[in-house]
Design a protein around this motif. Structure first.
Motif, PDB file in Angstrom:
ATOM      1  N   ALA A  19       0.830  -1.212   0.000  1.00  0.00           N
ATOM      2  CA  ALA A  19       0.000   0.000   0.000  1.00  0.00           C
ATOM      3  C   ALA A  19       0.862   1.259   0.000  1.00  0.00           C
ATOM      4  N   ILE A  20       1.919   1.255   0.801  1.00  0.00           N
ATOM      5  CA  ILE A  20       2.806   2.424   0.852  1.00  0.00           C
ATOM      6  C   ILE A  20       3.493   2.627  -0.494  1.00  0.00           C
ATOM      7  N   ARG A  21       4.026   1.547  -1.034  1.00  0.00           N
ATOM      8  CA  ARG A  21       4.749   1.640  -2.314  1.00  0.00           C
ATOM      9  C   ARG A  21       3.816   2.136  -3.428  1.00  0.00           C
TER      10      ARG A  21
ATOM     11  N   ALA B  20       1.809   6.343  -7.114  1.00  0.00           N
ATOM     12  CA  ALA B  20       0.665   6.971  -7.781  1.00  0.00           C
ATOM     13  C   ALA B  20       0.593   8.468  -7.518  1.00  0.00           C
ATOM     14  N   GLY B  21       1.489   8.993  -6.682  1.00  0.00           N
ATOM     15  CA  GLY B  21       1.553  10.425  -6.492  1.00  0.00           C
ATOM     16  C   GLY B  21       1.132  10.947  -5.137  1.00  0.00           C
ATOM     17  N   THR B  22       0.852  10.063  -4.166  1.00  0.00           N
ATOM     18  CA  THR B  22       0.527  10.537  -2.825  1.00  0.00           C
ATOM     19  C   THR B  22       1.722  11.310  -2.257  1.00  0.00           C
ATOM     20  N   PRO B  23       1.525  12.536  -1.789  1.00  0.00           N
ATOM     21  CA  PRO B  23       2.658  13.338  -1.295  1.00  0.00           C
ATOM     22  C   PRO B  23       3.294  12.734  -0.042  1.00  0.00           C
ATOM     23  N   LEU B  24       4.583  12.935   0.097  1.00  0.00           N
ATOM     24  CA  LEU B  24       5.308  12.408   1.242  1.00  0.00           C
ATOM     25  C   LEU B  24       4.844  13.008   2.558  1.00  0.00           C
ATOM     26  N   ASP B  25       4.251  14.210   2.519  1.00  0.00           N
ATOM     27  CA  ASP B  25       3.856  14.822   3.790  1.00  0.00           C
ATOM     28  C   ASP B  25       2.623  14.175   4.402  1.00  0.00           C
TER      29      ASP B  25
ATOM     30  N   GLY C 269      -4.141   8.736   3.765  1.00  0.00           N
ATOM     31  CA  GLY C 269      -4.238   8.866   2.315  1.00  0.00           C
ATOM     32  C   GLY C 269      -3.616   7.740   1.532  1.00  0.00           C
ATOM     33  N   ALA C 270      -3.309   6.615   2.184  1.00  0.00           N
ATOM     34  CA  ALA C 270      -2.636   5.518   1.486  1.00  0.00           C
ATOM     35  C   ALA C 270      -3.588   4.679   0.646  1.00  0.00           C
TER      36      ALA C 270
END
Length: 315
Positions: free
Chosen positions: A206-208, A213-218, A237-238
């Protein structure tokens, strides 16, 4: 009773909505969770039709690609969902659909079948017996037994502020050498390894996938212990890019009881509120587990309970 065919999708989604009003599905979610799943086999999605009209479905799935390593779990199958149009009930159609799905799994050597804890693309953790009592009776009559219960929890974030005791504990841990931060790109290798090796391969996936897919690191806060080792993380938001969905979240066992997890949890809630979230929610924890107690102390309350069920059959 037959396998899924091109053209069935819109009807399947529409009948799903009528049949399971507590858990409606959109066409795009059906596409991503079912049709585009690497393990999807059209013959495993058993569809009941009356003429040209879809009146029910039961989804049977087995691994065609491993979740991790090379393990295809050759004895394991899943039924993530089944439903019957309310207008077609009372004729034994649900039993026929489930039996057909079980027979299909058995024909592929699957002697252990779970409802409905399939990963990676489960719709719900299990069966909400309050919402669907008839489904519970049907599954039990076919030999499914409850393995454990998963609690879904929610917490309102309107007016949320970081509690003073959390601020104090964060400062104490920081003074001891712990660090809390948004991960850098290079940190992600260690984060994915931590999630996959110490917790759940599906969390690593899920994290990878969400980051690719563009989920921001923050959306992630990581914690390092005084030695510099990555000791835990929390995020939101994962899953399906839903900002208000919290998790996954984990802390190394040897760091539990230090307040590290509590700090991580609240730091992410603070970020969620800063982004305008009105609530935080997740689908899966044990109500009496340490995580369940932590969530309740942080203001979460149980909103639904799901029964994860299993059927064992002789070869």
């Amino acid at each position: 009773m037959r396998g899924f065919r091109a053209g069935d999708g819109p009807q399947v989604v529409e009948v799903w909505r009528r049949s399971a009003p507590a858990d409606p599905l959109t066409p795009d979610r059906f596409r991503s969770l079912v049709l585009l799943d690497a393990n999807f086999d059209p013959e495993g999605l058993r569809v009941a039709v009356d003429g040209e009209r879809v009146v029910g479905a039961a989804y049977a799935v087995r691994r065609l690609t491993p979740m991790t390593g090379t393990d295809l779990e050759p004895e394991q199958g899943w039924i993530p969902f089944f439903f019957v149009d309310p207008a077609a009930r009372g004729r034994g159609l649900g039993r026929r659909l489930l039996t057909d799905a079980l027979d299909w799994l058995h024909s592929h050597g699957r002697t252990r079948v779970d409802f409905s804890s399939y990963t990676p693309n489960y719709v719900l953790p299990g069966l909400d017996t309050e919402a669907y009592p008839e489904a519970a009776g049907l599954l039990e009559s076919l030999g499914f037994r409850t393995r454990y219960e998963a609690a879904a929890m929610d917490r309102g974030l309107v007016g949320y502020r970081l509690p003073e005791d959390v601020v104090r504990r964060r400062n104490e841990l920081t003074a001891q050498g712990c660090r809390f931060a948004t991960p850098s790109d290079d940190d992600l290798v260690e984060l994915v390894a931590l999630a996959g090796n110490h917790f759940n391969p599906d969390w690593a996936r899920a994290i990878r996938e969400c980051l690719a897919a563009g989920t921001p690191l923050d959306r992630i806060v990581v914690a390092r212990d005084p030695s510099g080792r990555l000791a835990g993380w929390a995020m939101h938001g994962a899953y399906e890019s839903v900002d208000e969905r919290f998790g996954p979240f984990g802390v190394l066992e040897e760091m539990r009881g230090t307040g590290l997890g509590k700090v991580l949890l609240h730091l992410v809630l603070e970020r969620m509120r800063a982004r305008g979230a009105h609530s935080a929610w997740f689908l899966w924890t044990g109500e009496q587990s340490p995580a369940g107690h932590l969530y309740r102390k942080a203001g979460f309350s149980t909103t639904r309970v799901f029964r994860v069920m299993r059927r064992e059959a002789a070869r």
